[in-house]
Design a protein around this motif. Structure first.
Motif, PDB file in Angstrom:
ATOM      1  N   PRO A 109     -12.227   7.286   3.325  1.00 48.10           N
ATOM      2  CA  PRO A 109     -11.211   8.151   4.082  1.00 48.10           C
ATOM      3  C   PRO A 109     -10.533   9.040   3.279  1.00 48.10           C
ATOM      4  O   PRO A 109     -10.044   8.977   2.196  1.00 48.10           O
ATOM      5  N   ILE A 110     -10.811  10.453   3.801  1.00 44.31           N
ATOM      6  CA  ILE A 110     -10.203  11.669   2.999  1.00 44.31           C
ATOM      7  C   ILE A 110      -8.692  11.720   3.604  1.00 44.31           C
ATOM      8  O   ILE A 110      -7.581  11.812   2.711  1.00 44.31           O
ATOM      9  N   ILE A 111      -8.567  11.538   4.587  1.00 44.92           N
ATOM     10  CA  ILE A 111      -7.152  11.354   5.475  1.00 44.92           C
ATOM     11  C   ILE A 111      -6.972  10.822   6.682  1.00 44.92           C
ATOM     12  O   ILE A 111      -8.069  10.891   7.339  1.00 44.92           O
ATOM     13  N   LYS A 112      -6.082   9.970   6.850  1.00 44.90           N
ATOM     14  CA  LYS A 112      -5.735   9.167   8.033  1.00 44.90           C
ATOM     15  C   LYS A 112      -5.140   9.985   9.345  1.00 44.90           C
ATOM     16  O   LYS A 112      -4.265  10.677   8.908  1.00 44.90           O
ATOM     17  N   GLU A 113      -5.284   9.683  10.474  1.00 52.42           N
ATOM     18  CA  GLU A 113      -4.770  10.219  11.644  1.00 52.42           C
ATOM     19  C   GLU A 113      -2.950   9.994  11.568  1.00 52.42           C
ATOM     20  O   GLU A 113      -2.748   8.677  11.367  1.00 52.42           O
ATOM     21  N   GLY A 114      -2.505  11.072  11.852  1.00 52.73           N
ATOM     22  CA  GLY A 114      -1.081  11.089  11.860  1.00 52.73           C
ATOM     23  C   GLY A 114      -0.388  11.177  10.316  1.00 52.73           C
ATOM     24  O   GLY A 114       0.827  11.160  10.282  1.00 52.73           O
ATOM     25  N   GLU A 115      -1.261  11.027   9.401  1.00 53.43           N
ATOM     26  CA  GLU A 115      -0.685  11.301   8.248  1.00 53.43           C
ATOM     27  C   GLU A 115      -0.474  12.634   7.805  1.00 53.43           C
ATOM     28  O   GLU A 115      -1.355  13.688   7.896  1.00 53.43           O
ATOM     29  N   PRO A 116       0.675  13.055   6.981  1.00 56.82           N
ATOM     30  CA  PRO A 116       1.044  14.524   6.603  1.00 56.82           C
ATOM     31  C   PRO A 116       0.166  14.910   5.455  1.00 56.82           C
ATOM     32  O   PRO A 116      -0.358  14.287   4.527  1.00 56.82           O
ATOM     33  N   VAL A 117      -0.288  16.272   5.712  1.00 59.56           N
ATOM     34  CA  VAL A 117      -1.135  16.920   4.672  1.00 59.56           C
ATOM     35  C   VAL A 117      -0.463  17.418   3.427  1.00 59.56           C
ATOM     36  O   VAL A 117       0.449  17.889   3.646  1.00 59.56           O
ATOM     37  N   ASN A 118      -1.242  16.841   2.419  1.00 61.33           N
ATOM     38  CA  ASN A 118      -0.535  17.366   1.005  1.00 61.33           C
ATOM     39  C   ASN A 118      -1.563  18.142   0.368  1.00 61.33           C
ATOM     40  O   ASN A 118      -2.763  18.355   0.704  1.00 61.33           O
TER      41      ASN A 118
END
Length: 827
Positions: free
Chosen positions: A323-332
């Motif tokens: 997983p690169i990023i999960k749903e609802g997670e803030p992008v950094n």
């Protein structure tokens, strides 16, 4: 009307409609499409179709491009669709800066200055020494001339001296200027006067050189502080006419200009020398030393550029399924770096070009594998069937690997410490090679194992180590299929594959230096699981492939059961043929062991080779092994009709074998076990009955063939002929058996019946020896048993006491009496 009779017309009608449809399609198809009726074009179609399908599955796919900003909430969970690398720009720039700092600056070292200074000192001092010497001579001559003039009379003539180059007297300033020019240094009038007073002697010259040369040899820079700031770890010295740069790590070994002057002042402290001379030498030395190590900025910049060109970007790997990023997670910023790397991996040109490239590679591999099979494995007659199974299993293997790889996100979600690579070890890649060895041939299975390992590793973006793991697994699997005695043997082979998989993964981990944590043992456990799954899949898939015409050793073991309906029918309706078939099976099996053929296939093929002699369409009594003594139905028939009946048993046998789905190899043996042999008995009989002007068509008295196409079919042919012929021997001595076997086999060989069977002369020799040995054991002579003795009284339960002497000497009954007694028993 019975159901069977009602269904028959309907089935025949379906066949007629299918035949009509096929003819209609053949008429409407273009001419080039008719080429696909040839096996060559069929194989090319299979190769291209399989390669295209496999390329579509293993080629990298284009995917969605994500454009997110820092602080934005991820609209969905983004999982890496492939393994890719992300370049860390900050780390890369830091690495480049470190590399630039590590490059030592280049300085030119003028080594020739030392030689030049020595030469100038020598020339200047020599010039002055010579001048002073010439000046002294000139002055002495002038004094002598003046004395002669004052002592001589006025009338005496003066004899003229020979003409010489006149000496030119130089004034002090001119002489000092010339000395300065030759020395290459400024010389004060006082210093010049001191040197002149001492006659520019050799000691002063030597002392001056010994003071200047060591300083220049060590090297002089303008400022050591500047050099140390430029190269804290040292510098590289470039000497003229030398390609190699010499590193100088300890900068304290060189002088700067001030240190060189101080060194000269300290060194020239000889108390025995005149102070004026010492002061003069110091002044000259300080004026002669100069900077001979200078910065070479151009070469330094070139070295930095070369070092930067060799620098690779610092990156970190994102495995497939992570997983690169999960749903609802803030992008950094970290997420953006990963997404940028993912977007960069998207194919920049048409994916169709990528697929075409993969397809072309697979076409070459498949065609070369087929060529090797045809030319070196004696599989020309099975080329199309082998290729079809090969391609089917190859596609199935890729599907299995892709399916197992798709489970990676589930595994990583359950335990984040497990990498996406782990699940690839559980792929049952050995399944294809095991089925190939079971259905076709172990040698072709070896080729399949190599190609399956390549495509499987590509399908999951693996490396050379994953290819090696898959290849080893496939080889072990096909080896386990060489000795199959029952269906549980397949499961045992899967167990062995699992154990070897564990060892392979352990070896790979050790080679990569990654055997560090308990998590690595998960990979080993999954490798064992993959081997077990391979055994289970082979055990379940083999029965599904058998109806397609493939015969496995497990199927052959089932057919070898003497309670099979066909064998039971033959034992009841044609007992002579049944017994003959069993004997032929034993002969063929023993010989197959010696020549590397399939012993089980040879034995089972021999069991069923004459099933056409029993059944509703067959006439068992028309075959000699089933005839009662004294009655031969062929006596009432024409030779052509008798030959037709004999030939028909092959056709009936093929029909029954297909009806009971015995498999293509068994059908081939039934069809080929007589080859194109001539039925000589009835052919000769026809020649005897024919008129002088009448010709007998030889083709009517030949079996339709084809000739044996495999070693097993050839073995059944030879065993069939030999076993039947040796039964006719009146006195089957070992010598007669050997002669008969050799004559029969060489006769078939010379007729060309074995030309298509791939048997070699070495094989034929081994077969002959095997047949002779077996037949000598079967037809060994026995002793004549004495006539049945009168019942003896039992003593202590022993019924095998010897008869009395008088009974022992009683004459035996004649053969006629024995025959009458047998007839009385109804035998």
């Amino acid at each position: 009307m019975p159901d069977s009779q009602q269904k028959k017309p309907s089935s025949e009608g379906i066949k007629d409609r299918l035949s009509t449809l096929r003819k209609t399609l053949e008429k409407r198809l273009p001419k080039w499409a008719h080429n696909f009726s040839e096996p060559k074009w069929q194989r090319w179609a299979i190769i291209v179709g399989t390669s295209l399908l496999a390329a579509l599955m293993i080629a990298p796919k284009s995917f969605r491009v994500y454009n997110l900003t820092v602080g934005e909430t991820a609209p969905e969970t983004i999982i890496s669709p492939l393994t890719f690398e992300v370049v860390d720009q900050a780390a890369t720039q830091k690495y480049k800066d470190d590399v630039i700092k590590s490059v030592l600056p280049v300085y030119d070292f003028d080594e020739e200055m030392v030689h030049d200074v020595q030469t100038r000192i020598t020339n200047a001092f020599n010039f002055m020494s010579e001048y002073l010497e010439a000046e002294a001579i000139h002055q002495s001559k002038e004094i002598e001339k003046s004395k002669e003039r004052s002592a001589g009379s006025p009338g005496e003539p003066v004899t003229a001296a020979p003409k010489q180059r006149p000496f030119q007297v130089l004034d002090e300033n001119t002489l000092r200027t010339r000395f300065e020019n030759l020395l290459g240094a400024n010389v004060s009038p006082s210093s010049f006067a001191v040197l002149k007073a001492h006659g520019f002697n050799q000691r002063i010259q030597r002392d001056l050189k010994s003071l200047v040369v060591p300083v220049l040899m060590k090297g002089i820079v303008l400022s050591r502080d500047l050099v140390m700031r430029d190269g804290k770890s040292g510098i590289l010295l470039k000497v003229k006419n030398r390609e190699k740069l010499e590193p100088l790590k300890d900068l304290s070994q060189i002088f700067d200009l001030k240190e060189a002057v101080n060194f000269i002042n300290v060194e020239e402290q000889d108390p025995s020398r005149d102070s004026a001379v010492s002061r003069t030498i110091r002044r000259l030395a300080m004026d002669l030393v100069n900077v001979n190590i200078t910065s070479n900025r151009e070469r330094s910049a070139q070295l930095r550029q070369e070092a930067l060109a060799a620098v690779k970007d610092v990156s970190f790997k994102i495995p497939k399924g992570e997983p690169i990023i999960k749903e609802g997670e803030p992008v950094n910023e970290g997420h953006l770096k990963k997404l940028a790397g993912l977007n960069k991996e998207n194919p920049v040109y048409s994916r169709y070009m990528i697929v075409a490239g993969f397809c072309l590679i697979l076409v070459l591999l498949l065609r070369l594998g087929l060529y090797f099979s045809e030319k070196h494995l004696d599989r020309t007659n099975h080329a199309t069937d082998d290729l079809l199974l090969f391609c089917l299993l190859l596609i199935g293997t890729i599907v299995l690997v892709r399916f197992v790889s798709s489970l990676s996100p589930m595994l990583t979600a359950a335990d984040k410490t497990i990498s996406a690579r782990t699940i690839t070890y559980a792929a049952p890649v050995a399944t294809g090679s095991m089925l190939m060895a079971l259905m076709a041939d172990a040698r072709i299975a070896f080729i399949f194992a190599a190609l399956a390992a390549v495509t499987s590793a590509l399908a999951v973006e693996g490396d050379i180590y994953l290819f090696a793991f898959y290849f080893i697994s496939g080889i072990v699997g096909l080896h386990g299929m060489s000795r199959i005695t029952d269906r549980t043997s397949v499961l045992r082979a899967g167990l062995v594959v699992g154990l070897v998989n564990m060892v392979s993964i352990l070896a790979i981990k050790m080679a990569l230096g990654k055997l560090e944590s308990v998590m690595d043992f998960y990979d080993i456990g999954l490798g064992f699981l993959g081997g077990l799954v391979s055994g289970l899949l082979v055990s379940s898939l083999a029965p599904l492939l058998e109806p397609l015409g493939y015969v496995t050793n497990v199927k052959l073991l089932e057919l070898a059961n003497l309670n099979h309906p066909l064998l039971k029918e033959m034992s009841l309706l044609a007992p002579g043929t049944y017994h003959h078939s069993i004997m032929v099976g034993g002969l063929a099996e023993a010989a197959a062991e010696l020549i590397g053929a399939n012993p089980l296939l040879a034995r089972v093929g021999a069991y069923y080779h004459d099933i056409g002699k029993a059944g509703k369409k067959a006439k068992p009594s028309y075959f000699i092994e089933n005839q009662e003594r004294g009655y031969n139905p062929h006596d009432k028939l024409e030779p052509s009709m008798s030959a037709l009946i004999l030939v028909a048993h092959v056709k009936h046998g093929v029909e029954k074998a297909r009806e009971h789905r015995l498999g293509t190899p068994i059908v081939d043996i039934i069809q080929q076990h007589h080859g194109t042999n001539l039925i000589k008995f009835f052919y000769n009989k026809a020649l005897e009955r024919a008129d002088k002007n009448q010709t007998v068509n030889e083709d009517k008295y030949r079996y339709p063939g084809p000739r044996p196409q495999s070693k097993e079919a050839a073995l059944v042919m030879l065993a069939d002929v030999v076993e039947a012929a040796c039964r006719t021997l009146a006195d089957p001595t070992p010598a007669r058996i050997q002669k008969r076997v050799q004559t029969l086999i060489m006769g078939l060989f010379s007729e060309g019946q074995l030309d298509q069977s791939t048997l070699t002369l070495k094989d034929i020799h081994a077969i002959t020896k095997s047949f002779v040995r077996a037949l000598q054991g079967i037809m060994h002579s026995r002793i004549d048993y004495p006539p049945e003795a009168l019942p003896q009284e039992r003593t202590n339960g022993d019924t095998h006491k010897q008869s009395p002497e008088k009974d022992r000497n009683r004459p035996a009954r004649t053969t006629e009496e024995n025959g009458k007694n047998i007839r009385r028993l109804g035998l």
